[in-house]
Scaffold this motif. Structure first.
Motif, mmCIF file in Angstrom:
data_model
loop_
_atom_site.group_PDB
_atom_site.id
_atom_site.type_symbol
_atom_site.label_atom_id
_atom_site.label_comp_id
_atom_site.label_asym_id
_atom_site.label_seq_id
_atom_site.Cartn_x
_atom_site.Cartn_y
_atom_site.Cartn_z
ATOM 1 N N LYS A 175 0.829 -1.198 0.000
ATOM 2 C CA LYS A 175 0.000 0.000 0.000
ATOM 3 C C LYS A 175 0.874 1.263 0.000
ATOM 4 O O LYS A 175 0.560 2.266 -0.668
ATOM 5 N N ARG A 176 1.981 1.236 0.753
ATOM 6 C CA ARG A 176 2.878 2.405 0.792
ATOM 7 C C ARG A 176 3.508 2.651 -0.569
ATOM 8 O O ARG A 176 3.604 3.791 -1.037
ATOM 9 N N LYS A 177 3.969 1.575 -1.255
ATOM 10 C CA LYS A 177 4.571 1.709 -2.575
ATOM 11 C C LYS A 177 3.570 2.231 -3.595
ATOM 12 O O LYS A 177 3.884 3.078 -4.427
ATOM 13 N N LEU A 178 2.344 1.728 -3.508
ATOM 14 C CA LEU A 178 1.308 2.190 -4.427
ATOM 15 C C LEU A 178 0.996 3.664 -4.201
ATOM 16 O O LEU A 178 0.800 4.436 -5.145
ATOM 17 N N HIS A 179 1.003 4.079 -2.929
ATOM 18 C CA HIS A 179 0.733 5.471 -2.610
ATOM 19 C C HIS A 179 1.841 6.385 -3.152
ATOM 20 O O HIS A 179 1.584 7.459 -3.702
ATOM 21 N N GLN A 180 3.113 5.948 -3.017
ATOM 22 C CA GLN A 180 4.217 6.731 -3.541
ATOM 23 C C GLN A 180 4.153 6.841 -5.057
ATOM 24 O O GLN A 180 4.421 7.902 -5.637
ATOM 25 N N ARG A 181 3.789 5.793 -5.707
ATOM 26 C CA ARG A 181 3.715 5.805 -7.178
ATOM 27 C C ARG A 181 2.625 6.755 -7.651
ATOM 28 O O ARG A 181 2.807 7.523 -8.584
ATOM 29 N N CYS A 182 1.507 6.721 -6.954
ATOM 30 C CA CYS A 182 0.419 7.623 -7.341
ATOM 31 C C CYS A 182 0.819 9.073 -7.096
ATOM 32 O O CYS A 182 0.488 9.978 -7.873
ATOM 33 N N SER A 183 1.570 9.328 -6.014
ATOM 34 C CA SER A 183 2.025 10.688 -5.720
ATOM 35 C C SER A 183 3.011 11.168 -6.776
ATOM 36 O O SER A 183 2.981 12.319 -7.228
#
Length: 228
Positions: free
Chosen positions: A189-197
């Motif tokens: 979830k953290r990696k996905l959030h960074q990618r979206c940011s």
């Protein structure tokens, strides 16, 4: 059952019909009782075939019940009480059926060779010791039952605690796997959030084809214009 006493009820209205002749028989005949065992003329018993039959009512009130004592197997079957009422085909008929069963005799206790009662268990196992009473089986036996406060009383033994090792290992393993899955889910979830940011930050500054090239990690060829 055999040997019992039974009363068969029969009554009529003296006020309406007056005192009437009554018969008891083993069946209701065409004009009178068939196989009559007891007969009354309205005021008294005039005949009966055996002393085991007797009137158990009050003739003045029209109560003409029949009591049969010391029932036997031969007494089973139908019985008819017939009251003679004036007129054609006006007689009152009361029918009963007795079913006699054999009396149950208790199982006799075994008797020894000299007439004394014997116990089948001790007769078969003469050298066996009697079983102890139920009160002698206790969870915490105390020899000689010492008095309260005595220092010689033995302490109550404690029960050992047994842990089932396979079940404990399985529980720990399942807990460890659950923690690993939770950590992996949080990292994803953290990696996905960074990618979206990151995509959001590029979208505000660069064209779409450059953002796509950066994500695909391909070299970007920019248009170079030569001005003469």
């Amino acid at each position: 059952m055999e040997g019992d006493q039974v009363t068969l009820p029969c009554r009529y209205s003296v006020q309406r019909y007056g005192r009437s002749s009554v018969c008891w028989g083993r069946g209701c005949g065409a004009l009178w009782c068939s196989g009559a065992i007891l007969q009354m003329d309205g005021s008294r018993v005039v005949s009966k075939t055996s002393e085991k039959y007797r009137l158990a009512g009050n003739l003045r009130l029209g109560l003409v019940d029949l009591t049969i004592g010391n029932i036997s197997r031969a007494d089973g079957g139908p019985y008819c009480c017939r009251v003679d009422i004036n007129g054609y085909f006006n007689d009152k008929k009361v029918l009963h059926t007795i079913q006699v069963t054999q009396a149950v005799t208790p199982f006799p206790a075994p008797v020894g060779p000299h007439g004394e009662k014997s116990d089948p268990y001790t007769d078969r196992y003469p050298d066996s010791e009697p079983l102890p009473l139920l009160e002698e089986y206790t969870l915490n036996p105390r020899p000689n039952h010492p008095e309260v406060g005595s220092t010689n009383a033995e302490p109550t033994p404690s029960l050992p605690l047994h842990v089932y090792s396979p079940a404990l290992y399985l529980s720990v393993s399942l807990l460890f796997l659950l923690l690993l899955g939770l950590v992996a889910l949080l990292g994803f979830k953290r990696k996905l959030h960074q990618r979206c940011s990151f995509r959001g930050s590029l979208a505000g500054r660069e064209p779409r084809h450059i953002i796509w090239a950066i994500e695909a990690r391909r070299p970007v060829e920019e248009n170079i214009y030569t001005l003469d």
